[in-house]
Design a protein around this motif. Structure first.
Motif, PDB file in Angstrom:
ATOM      1  N   GLY A   1      -9.029   1.323  -3.807  1.00 49.24           N
ATOM      2  CA  GLY A   1      -9.476   0.259  -2.915  1.00 49.24           C
ATOM      3  C   GLY A   1      -8.701   0.220  -1.610  1.00 49.24           C
ATOM      4  N   VAL A   2      -7.420   0.594  -1.692  1.00 53.12           N
ATOM      5  CA  VAL A   2      -6.555   0.487  -0.521  1.00 53.12           C
ATOM      6  C   VAL A   2      -6.546   1.788   0.284  1.00 53.12           C
ATOM      7  CG1 VAL A   2      -4.136   0.207   0.157  1.00 53.12           C
ATOM      8  CG2 VAL A   2      -5.116  -1.288  -1.573  1.00 53.12           C
ATOM      9  N   ARG A   3      -6.820   2.907  -0.388  1.00 57.66           N
ATOM     10  CA  ARG A   3      -6.694   4.214   0.255  1.00 57.66           C
ATOM     11  C   ARG A   3      -7.536   4.305   1.526  1.00 57.66           C
ATOM     12  NH1 ARG A   3      -7.789   7.820  -3.804  1.00 57.66           N
ATOM     13  NH2 ARG A   3      -5.636   8.295  -4.294  1.00 57.66           N
ATOM     14  N   LYS A   4      -8.731   3.763   1.451  1.00 62.29           N
ATOM     15  CA  LYS A   4      -9.646   3.839   2.592  1.00 62.29           C
ATOM     16  C   LYS A   4      -9.052   3.144   3.821  1.00 62.29           C
ATOM     17  CE  LYS A   4     -14.613   3.603   3.294  1.00 62.29           C
ATOM     18  NZ  LYS A   4     -15.855   2.996   2.820  1.00 62.29           N
ATOM     19  N   ALA A   5      -8.438   1.996   3.590  1.00 67.75           N
ATOM     20  CA  ALA A   5      -7.837   1.241   4.690  1.00 67.75           C
ATOM     21  C   ALA A   5      -6.640   1.980   5.280  1.00 67.75           C
ATOM     22  CB  ALA A   5      -7.414  -0.139   4.210  1.00 67.75           C
ATOM     23  N   CYS A   6      -6.075   2.922   4.506  1.00 66.03           N
ATOM     24  CA  CYS A   6      -4.866   3.631   4.936  1.00 66.03           C
ATOM     25  C   CYS A   6      -5.177   4.972   5.595  1.00 66.03           C
ATOM     26  CB  CYS A   6      -3.926   3.855   3.755  1.00 66.03           C
ATOM     27  SG  CYS A   6      -3.256   2.330   3.103  1.00 66.03           S
TER      28      CYS A   6
ATOM     29  N   ASP B   1       1.967  -1.298   5.761  1.00 63.28           N
ATOM     30  CA  ASP B   1       1.393  -0.852   7.029  1.00 63.28           C
ATOM     31  C   ASP B   1       0.486  -1.948   7.589  1.00 63.28           C
ATOM     32  OD1 ASP B   1       0.825   1.978   8.601  1.00 63.28           O
ATOM     33  OD2 ASP B   1      -0.880   0.605   8.673  1.00 63.28           O
ATOM     34  N   GLU B   2       0.848  -2.451   8.779  1.00 59.24           N
ATOM     35  CA  GLU B   2       0.114  -3.595   9.326  1.00 59.24           C
ATOM     36  C   GLU B   2      -1.314  -3.254   9.729  1.00 59.24           C
ATOM     37  OE1 GLU B   2       2.755  -5.101  12.346  1.00 59.24           O
ATOM     38  OE2 GLU B   2       3.771  -6.403  10.897  1.00 59.24           O
TER      39      GLU B   2
END
Ligand SMILES: [Zn+2]
Length: 163
Positions: free
Chosen positions: A66-71, A117-118
């Motif tokens: 779920g978070v990988r895409k945002a990163c 990471d902001e």
């Protein structure tokens, strides 16, 4: 439980110890049939109730996905993501609830992601909190800036105190 080597229907616990700060128990077991030893890990079950009402077991892998895409394109490694998922799980277990809804999971990701990471945080928050205008981004960035300034003040006053 049955032996993973010979499928014998029983096993004997030879040692138990708590692991991961008491959130799990490792048991060393021995099969009375073939004599081989194996380890089981016991944790309290943590379930996620999805918006559809379906319940599924909590999964760190789903948090990472779920978070990988945002990163994407950010200086965030797979290790960072794994650590983030671990922190999220620890925080959720810390609430003492055995069942959580998807919304609580999303909320619990925001804090650790922001520390990581902001930019990734803003991307994740924009989807998760359904930002629908530039003002929503502006408001979040204003909060980030204000809190960053506060942190800088803390650092400055600490060094003043030392001097
Ligand atoms: Zn066996």
């Amino acid at each position: 439980m049955h032996c993973p080597f010979c499928r014998h229907g029983d096993s004997r616990v030879v040692d138990s110890r708590t692991a991961d700060d008491g959130s799990s128990i490792r048991r060393r077991r021995q099969c009375p049939e073939c004599g081989r030893r194996f380890t089981t890990i016991e944790t309290a079950s943590l379930s996620v109730v999805k918006r559809s009402g379906v319940t599924e077991p909590f999964s760190r892998e789903k948090i990472v996905n779920g978070v990988r895409k945002a990163c994407q394109g950010r200086p965030v490694s797979e290790d960072d993501l794994a650590l983030l998922a671990q922190r999220v799980e620890e925080n959720l277990r810390g609430t003492g609830s055995a069942e959580l809804d998807a919304h609580e999971i999303g909320l619990s990701i925001l804090g650790p992601l922001r520390e990581l990471d902001e930019v990734a945080y803003l991307r994740f928050a924009s989807v998760y909190q359904a930002f629908d205008s530039l003002e929503d981004f502006e408001a979040s960035i204003t909060v980030l800036r204000a809190e960053r300034a506060e942190n800088l003040d803390d650092v400055t006053s600490e060094s003043d105190a030392k001097a």
